[in-house]
Design a protein around this motif. Structure first.
Motif, PDB file in Angstrom:
ATOM      1  N   ASP A 175       0.819  -1.212   0.000  1.00 56.98           N
ATOM      2  CA  ASP A 175       0.000   0.000   0.000  1.00 56.98           C
ATOM      3  C   ASP A 175       0.851   1.259   0.000  1.00 56.98           C
ATOM      4  OD1 ASP A 175      -2.275   1.731   0.475  1.00 56.98           O
ATOM      5  OD2 ASP A 175      -1.639   1.784   2.571  1.00 56.98           O
ATOM      6  N   ALA A 176       0.370   2.290  -0.691  1.00 54.66           N
ATOM      7  CA  ALA A 176       1.000   3.611  -0.617  1.00 54.66           C
ATOM      8  C   ALA A 176       0.238   4.506   0.343  1.00 54.66           C
ATOM      9  CB  ALA A 176       1.061   4.249  -1.991  1.00 54.66           C
ATOM     10  N   SER A 177      -1.072   4.588   0.172  1.00 53.85           N
ATOM     11  CA  SER A 177      -1.853   5.466   1.054  1.00 53.85           C
ATOM     12  C   SER A 177      -3.307   5.047   1.156  1.00 53.85           C
ATOM     13  CB  SER A 177      -1.789   6.907   0.523  1.00 53.85           C
ATOM     14  OG  SER A 177      -2.362   6.980  -0.765  1.00 53.85           O
ATOM     15  N   ARG A 178      -3.601   3.821   0.755  1.00 50.33           N
ATOM     16  CA  ARG A 178      -4.994   3.375   0.728  1.00 50.33           C
ATOM     17  C   ARG A 178      -5.650   3.443   2.101  1.00 50.33           C
ATOM     18  NH1 ARG A 178      -6.780  -2.167  -2.329  1.00 50.33           N
ATOM     19  NH2 ARG A 178      -5.409  -1.226  -3.909  1.00 50.33           N
ATOM     20  N   PHE A 179      -4.887   3.208   3.148  1.00 46.80           N
ATOM     21  CA  PHE A 179      -5.434   3.212   4.504  1.00 46.80           C
ATOM     22  C   PHE A 179      -4.955   4.422   5.307  1.00 46.80           C
ATOM     23  CE2 PHE A 179      -4.888  -1.259   3.160  1.00 46.80           C
ATOM     24  CZ  PHE A 179      -6.229  -1.570   3.001  1.00 46.80           C
ATOM     25  N   GLY A 180      -4.599   5.478   4.611  1.00 43.55           N
ATOM     26  CA  GLY A 180      -4.196   6.705   5.287  1.00 43.55           C
ATOM     27  C   GLY A 180      -2.760   6.724   5.739  1.00 43.55           C
ATOM     28  N   ALA A 181      -1.933   5.806   5.239  1.00 42.17           N
ATOM     29  CA  ALA A 181      -0.532   5.771   5.643  1.00 42.17           C
ATOM     30  C   ALA A 181       0.214   6.981   5.102  1.00 42.17           C
ATOM     31  CB  ALA A 181       0.127   4.493   5.135  1.00 42.17           C
ATOM     32  N   PRO A 182       1.160   7.523   5.869  1.00 38.09           N
ATOM     33  CA  PRO A 182       1.980   8.621   5.351  1.00 38.09           C
ATOM     34  C   PRO A 182       2.984   8.107   4.319  1.00 38.09           C
ATOM     35  CG  PRO A 182       2.787   7.942   7.496  1.00 38.09           C
ATOM     36  CD  PRO A 182       1.528   7.153   7.246  1.00 38.09           C
ATOM     37  N   ALA A 183       3.484   9.014   3.485  1.00 36.77           N
ATOM     38  CA  ALA A 183       4.510   8.647   2.519  1.00 36.77           C
ATOM     39  C   ALA A 183       5.750   8.121   3.250  1.00 36.77           C
ATOM     40  CB  ALA A 183       4.865   9.862   1.678  1.00 36.77           C
ATOM     41  N   PRO A 184       6.467   7.183   2.667  1.00 37.13           N
ATOM     42  CA  PRO A 184       6.312   6.628   1.318  1.00 37.13           C
ATOM     43  C   PRO A 184       5.541   5.315   1.277  1.00 37.13           C
ATOM     44  CG  PRO A 184       8.421   5.949   2.181  1.00 37.13           C
ATOM     45  CD  PRO A 184       7.737   6.735   3.282  1.00 37.13           C
ATOM     46  N   GLY A 185       4.708   5.024   2.261  1.00 36.18           N
ATOM     47  CA  GLY A 185       3.984   3.758   2.270  1.00 36.18           C
ATOM     48  C   GLY A 185       4.940   2.581   2.349  1.00 36.18           C
ATOM     49  N   ALA A 186       4.670   1.558   1.527  1.00 36.89           N
ATOM     50  CA  ALA A 186       5.448   0.314   1.583  1.00 36.89           C
ATOM     51  C   ALA A 186       6.673   0.353   0.676  1.00 36.89           C
ATOM     52  CB  ALA A 186       4.556  -0.859   1.216  1.00 36.89           C
ATOM     53  N   LYS A 187       7.255   1.500   0.499  1.00 37.02           N
ATOM     54  CA  LYS A 187       8.440   1.656  -0.353  1.00 37.02           C
ATOM     55  C   LYS A 187       9.551   0.689   0.060  1.00 37.02           C
ATOM     56  CE  LYS A 187      11.953   5.057  -1.684  1.00 37.02           C
ATOM     57  NZ  LYS A 187      12.396   6.472  -1.579  1.00 37.02           N
ATOM     58  N   GLY A 188      10.195   0.080  -0.948  1.00 39.16           N
ATOM     59  CA  GLY A 188      11.340  -0.783  -0.672  1.00 39.16           C
ATOM     60  C   GLY A 188      10.984  -2.136  -0.088  1.00 39.16           C
ATOM     61  N   SER A 189       9.727  -2.534  -0.154  1.00 32.71           N
ATOM     62  CA  SER A 189       9.323  -3.846   0.368  1.00 32.71           C
ATOM     63  C   SER A 189       9.599  -4.935  -0.657  1.00 32.71           C
ATOM     64  CB  SER A 189       7.848  -3.818   0.749  1.00 32.71           C
ATOM     65  OG  SER A 189       7.621  -2.920   1.813  1.00 32.71           O
ATOM     66  N   SER A 190       9.454  -6.206  -0.225  1.00 31.84           N
ATOM     67  CA  SER A 190       9.790  -7.303  -1.132  1.00 31.84           C
ATOM     68  C   SER A 190       9.038  -8.578  -0.775  1.00 31.84           C
ATOM     69  CB  SER A 190      11.296  -7.575  -1.101  1.00 31.84           C
ATOM     70  OG  SER A 190      11.708  -8.002   0.185  1.00 31.84           O
ATOM     71  N   MET A 191       8.924  -9.449  -1.798  1.00 32.10           N
ATOM     72  CA  MET A 191       8.427 -10.811  -1.633  1.00 32.10           C
ATOM     73  C   MET A 191       9.447 -11.754  -2.244  1.00 32.10           C
ATOM     74  SD  MET A 191       4.461 -10.581  -2.897  1.00 32.10           S
ATOM     75  CE  MET A 191       4.273 -12.369  -2.916  1.00 32.10           C
ATOM     76  N   LYS A 192       9.702 -12.856  -1.582  1.00 29.62           N
ATOM     77  CA  LYS A 192      10.601 -13.868  -2.133  1.00 29.62           C
ATOM     78  C   LYS A 192      10.073 -15.260  -1.802  1.00 29.62           C
ATOM     79  CE  LYS A 192      15.478 -15.312  -2.255  1.00 29.62           C
ATOM     80  NZ  LYS A 192      15.598 -15.242  -3.721  1.00 29.62           N
ATOM     81  N   SER A 193       9.990 -16.095  -2.837  1.00 30.69           N
ATOM     82  CA  SER A 193       9.573 -17.493  -2.678  1.00 30.69           C
ATOM     83  C   SER A 193       8.181 -17.593  -2.054  1.00 30.69           C
ATOM     84  CB  SER A 193      10.592 -18.271  -1.835  1.00 30.69           C
ATOM     85  OG  SER A 193      11.878 -18.200  -2.419  1.00 30.69           O
ATOM     86  N   CYS A 194       7.273 -16.741  -2.495  1.00 30.93           N
ATOM     87  CA  CYS A 194       5.896 -16.747  -1.989  1.00 30.93           C
ATOM     88  C   CYS A 194       4.938 -17.258  -3.064  1.00 30.93           C
ATOM     89  CB  CYS A 194       5.486 -15.340  -1.562  1.00 30.93           C
ATOM     90  SG  CYS A 194       6.391 -14.704  -0.124  1.00 30.93           S
ATOM     91  N   VAL A 195       3.697 -17.545  -2.662  1.00 28.80           N
ATOM     92  CA  VAL A 195       2.654 -18.003  -3.577  1.00 28.80           C
ATOM     93  C   VAL A 195       1.367 -17.233  -3.289  1.00 28.80           C
ATOM     94  CG1 VAL A 195       1.197 -19.946  -4.280  1.00 28.80           C
ATOM     95  CG2 VAL A 195       3.631 -20.321  -3.796  1.00 28.80           C
ATOM     96  N   ALA A 196       0.736 -16.730  -4.361  1.00 30.82           N
ATOM     97  CA  ALA A 196      -0.600 -16.129  -4.273  1.00 30.82           C
ATOM     98  C   ALA A 196      -1.494 -16.901  -5.231  1.00 30.82           C
ATOM     99  CB  ALA A 196      -0.559 -14.653  -4.647  1.00 30.82           C
ATOM    100  N   ARG A 197      -2.516 -17.558  -4.699  1.00 27.53           N
ATOM    101  CA  ARG A 197      -3.355 -18.380  -5.572  1.00 27.53           C
ATOM    102  C   ARG A 197      -4.819 -18.316  -5.152  1.00 27.53           C
ATOM    103  NH1 ARG A 197      -0.963 -24.234  -3.487  1.00 27.53           N
ATOM    104  NH2 ARG A 197      -2.118 -24.331  -1.513  1.00 27.53           N
ATOM    105  N   ARG A 198      -5.690 -18.357  -6.169  1.00 26.68           N
ATOM    106  CA  ARG A 198      -7.144 -18.477  -5.983  1.00 26.68           C
ATOM    107  C   ARG A 198      -7.689 -17.393  -5.059  1.00 26.68           C
ATOM    108  NH1 ARG A 198      -5.365 -24.375  -5.259  1.00 26.68           N
ATOM    109  NH2 ARG A 198      -5.161 -25.023  -7.421  1.00 26.68           N
ATOM    110  N   ASN A 199      -7.226 -16.162  -5.279  1.00 30.27           N
ATOM    111  CA  ASN A 199      -7.755 -15.007  -4.544  1.00 30.27           C
ATOM    112  C   ASN A 199      -8.771 -14.248  -5.392  1.00 30.27           C
ATOM    113  OD1 ASN A 199      -6.033 -14.976  -1.989  1.00 30.27           O
ATOM    114  ND2 ASN A 199      -4.453 -15.099  -3.572  1.00 30.27           N
ATOM    115  N   ASN A 200      -9.256 -13.119  -4.866  1.00 25.90           N
ATOM    116  CA  ASN A 200     -10.269 -12.270  -5.528  1.00 25.90           C
ATOM    117  C   ASN A 200     -11.600 -12.998  -5.675  1.00 25.90           C
ATOM    118  OD1 ASN A 200      -7.652 -11.877  -7.914  1.00 25.90           O
ATOM    119  ND2 ASN A 200      -7.808 -10.740  -6.015  1.00 25.90           N
ATOM    120  N   LEU A 201     -12.015 -13.670  -4.619  1.00 26.49           N
ATOM    121  CA  LEU A 201     -13.247 -14.457  -4.685  1.00 26.49           C
ATOM    122  C   LEU A 201     -14.506 -13.627  -4.454  1.00 26.49           C
ATOM    123  CD1 LEU A 201     -12.083 -17.612  -2.698  1.00 26.49           C
ATOM    124  CD2 LEU A 201     -12.114 -17.270  -5.159  1.00 26.49           C
TER     125      LEU A 201
END
Length: 283
Positions: free
Chosen positions: A74-100
């Protein structure tokens, strides 16, 4: 495993939130960074994992069967101040069968609204909408510096009945200075279960700017697609422009490079379909 009933009223199972903190010096809002490893989040009524904090790391995490995003940077969807989630990362993760969640606007498997976010050695598949989305659509969002490295993104965009599901496996919506490298992309819009009843031209990789982003000056540029394979999608291997709206008919894109990649369109007449100029694509 975290899922189903745990809730804090925000519809986010696992969250790092700096919302509404402003200039607070409270330790829960400032300093350090967060690492989440070997976690399984599922059956949320909203988001699986959500972070508004810089430098958050997800390692070997699984997010599945959630109503909206599997992972949200997120950058500011929930009212977070800048820079939000800048510099974050995912490694060796799985996202499946979402958006139901029923209807449109149910998010993507992985949504990035902050800058310098890296997705590496990760798999995203069988999600109802896009498998991964660099969503830069407001003045408060910025996805520059995003990277997708050595990932497998496939069989996304399979919401079964929507008339509007043209979602690709990877969507760059308004974002700039983004690199996709050593990544395999296939079978967007192809439902392996055969449940999707309204077939649409889902592309492997799409670059566009939708109306909201266009109106605040977003103009995608500096896109690099390197040593990447895109094939077997319901639409083009790569689509540039006109995913949603006619703002792409003006010159909205520049400096898009596709180098050392293999593109195969299994359904249709060309490997790259460019609505900005039907005869020219910057390769």
């Amino acid at each position: 495993y975290i899922g189903g009933s745990p809730t804090d009223g925000t519809n986010r199972l696992i969250k790092v939130n700096r919302g509404f903190s402003g200039g607070s010096t409270d330790p829960k809002y400032v300093g350090g960074y967060y690492v989440f490893q070997d976690l399984h989040a599922k059956l949320s009524s909203g988001y699986g994992f959500s972070t508004s904090y810089p430098g958050t790391k997800y390692i070997n995490c699984l997010s599945e069967l959630n109503a909206m995003e599997g992972f949200l940077f997120d950058a500011s969807r929930f009212g977070a101040p800048a820079p939000g989630a800048k510099g974050s990362s995912m490694k060796s993760c799985v996202a499946r069968r979402n958006n139901l969640k029923q209807g449109t606007g149910a998010g993507q498997a992985i949504t990035i609204e902050a800058e310098n976010v890296t997705i590496e050695d990760t798999e995203s598949y069988e999600n109802a909408w896009a498998g991964l989305d660099f969503l830069d659509y407001r003045t408060s969002t910025k996805t520059d510096g995003g990277k997708v490295i050595n990932c497998k993104i496939h069989h996304n965009g399979i919401q079964p009945v929507s008339l509007f599901n043209f979602d690709p496996n990877i969507y760059i919506d308004g974002g700039s200075n983004i690199t996709i490298q050593n990544t395999q992309v296939w079978a967007a819009g192809v439902d392996p279960r055969g449940i999707k009843t309204r077939l649409r031209s889902n592309s492997g990789i799409a670059i566009d700017v939708e109306g909201a982003g266009f109106s605040v000056g977003k103009r995608p540029h500096g896109i690099r697609i390197l040593n990447t394979l895109s094939y077997g999608n319901a639409g083009p291997a790569i689509l540039i422009g006109k995913i949603n709206g006619n703002q792409s008919v003006v010159l909205s894109f520049s400096d898009i490079q596709i180098i050392g990649s293999t593109l195969q369109r299994d359904r249709g007449d060309s490997e790259i379909k460019n609505y900005n100029n039907p005869n020219v694509v910057d390769v």
